[in-house]
Design an enzyme around this catalytic site. Sequence first.
Site, short mmCIF file in Angstrom:
data_model
loop_
_atom_site.label_atom_id
_atom_site.label_comp_id
_atom_site.label_asym_id
_atom_site.label_seq_id
_atom_site.Cartn_x
_atom_site.Cartn_y
_atom_site.Cartn_z
CE LYS A 115 -4.42 -1.57 1.73
NZ LYS A 115 -5.54 -1.32 2.62
CE LYS A 207 -5.40 -7.71 -2.18
NZ LYS A 207 -5.32 -7.57 -0.79
CE LYS A 210 -13.27 -2.58 -0.15
NZ LYS A 210 -13.10 -2.27 1.29
P1 AMP Z 1 -10.99 -4.89 2.74
O1 AMP Z 1 -11.67 -4.50 1.50
O2 AMP Z 1 -9.49 -4.83 2.61
O3 AMP Z 1 -11.51 -4.24 3.96
O4 AMP Z 1 -11.30 -6.45 2.91
C1 AMP Z 1 -12.45 -6.94 3.55
C2 AMP Z 1 -12.42 -8.45 3.57
O5 AMP Z 1 -12.45 -8.97 2.24
C3 AMP Z 1 -11.15 -9.05 4.22
O6 AMP Z 1 -11.51 -10.19 4.97
C4 AMP Z 1 -10.31 -9.42 3.05
O7 AMP Z 1 -9.41 -10.47 3.34
C5 AMP Z 1 -11.36 -9.86 2.04
N1 AMP Z 1 -10.87 -9.71 0.67
C6 AMP Z 1 -10.46 -8.56 0.08
N2 AMP Z 1 -10.08 -8.80 -1.19
C7 AMP Z 1 -10.26 -10.13 -1.40
C8 AMP Z 1 -10.05 -10.99 -2.53
N3 AMP Z 1 -9.59 -10.53 -3.68
N4 AMP Z 1 -10.36 -12.30 -2.37
C9 AMP Z 1 -10.83 -12.79 -1.20
N5 AMP Z 1 -11.04 -12.04 -0.11
C10 AMP Z 1 -10.76 -10.72 -0.21
#
Ligand code: AMP
Length: 345
Positions: A115, A207, A210
Amino acid sequence: MNKSNDRVFSGVQPTGNLHLGNYLGAIKRFVTLQDTHDCIYCVVDLHAITQWQDPAELKNNTREVTAAYLACGIDPAKNIIFNQSQVSGHAELAWIFNCVARMGWLNLMTQFKDKAGKNRENASVGLFCYPNLMAADILLYRADFVPVGEDQKQHMELTRDIATKFNHDFGDRIKELGHGDGYFPITDPLIEGPATRVMSLRDGSKKMSKSDPSDLSRIRMTDDADAIAKKIRKAKTDSDPLPETLEGLAGRSEAENLVGIYAALADTTKEAVISEYAGQPFSVFKPALVELAVEKLSPINDEMRRLMADPAGVDKVLAEGSERAREIADKTIREVKDIVGFLQA
Ligand code: AMP
Ligand code: TRP
């Protein structure tokens, strides 16, 4: 189904563009756990501001994550749904953990490196110590299990290290106060299922995220049927048909990703998907995936829209959840202050 007393905690950042990875890797699994555990699901707004957020958008995105939780079927009466900044214990415990965790531990965190990018000097201090805040989220409720995607594995290990060090450093005091051998549990991550790491639809080595500049890389939870169909049709693949066995997907990351997405949406395994579609070309598999994705995501999408049309209703869920979270958090903070040696009235 009988509930165990084990507590589950997890969080999602309100940073916009909620996508299929968030749904399959996290939120969909939150829904299942509510039948068997006491669950606390947080919208982690304090985490979001480790990188710049427009204030009006932050509010909107906080409501959007809440609407996603509700639309996916998390019941706010049986579980706690709230936003982090309304419970001051998160920031208080994070400060204490800033003084427990070591610089050397945080220097190992790969998400910070990703990041912060090349310009580390210009990253916020909050982004660096963000994993301590995540440990505080989890341990404030003394949670036993944390469902997350694969990318959070390292932060979960750090959480366990912080709990272990705190329990050790204050061991005598913890015993003296009657908390037994350790105050904080050594929390287990739950990283399970066929979609713990959903990849970009444009590049099977990255991966789904967002912040990817290409909107074709992700299916958003707010995408309508046409957008879902278009993105799956345009998803990158190789030109071979699907293999006869799971091993045949090795080295075919884009194909494997679509199979994993199908399996997670259909509540089955990659093996089962492969045996159903063995030998089929993507011209057959992709339309089947479109149909399944639209069937599963459209009702969520409609419900999110309905909930977002009543922001006051969403805010009320968060206010009530925060009040219930605060009751648990305040007790932990009082006990932790006593353990650490802070005077309090
Ligand atoms: P965040 O958007 O970083 O707050 O992520 C929220 C949740 O979504 C966390 O548990 C992450 O590990 C999961 N997550 C985010 N991106 C992915 C992805 N590409 N595949 C699977 N899980 C994800
Ligand atoms: N760090 C997590 C992410 O980026 C979000 C998060 C914050 C979290 N606090 C948490 C997840 C506590 C699980 C438990 O996805």
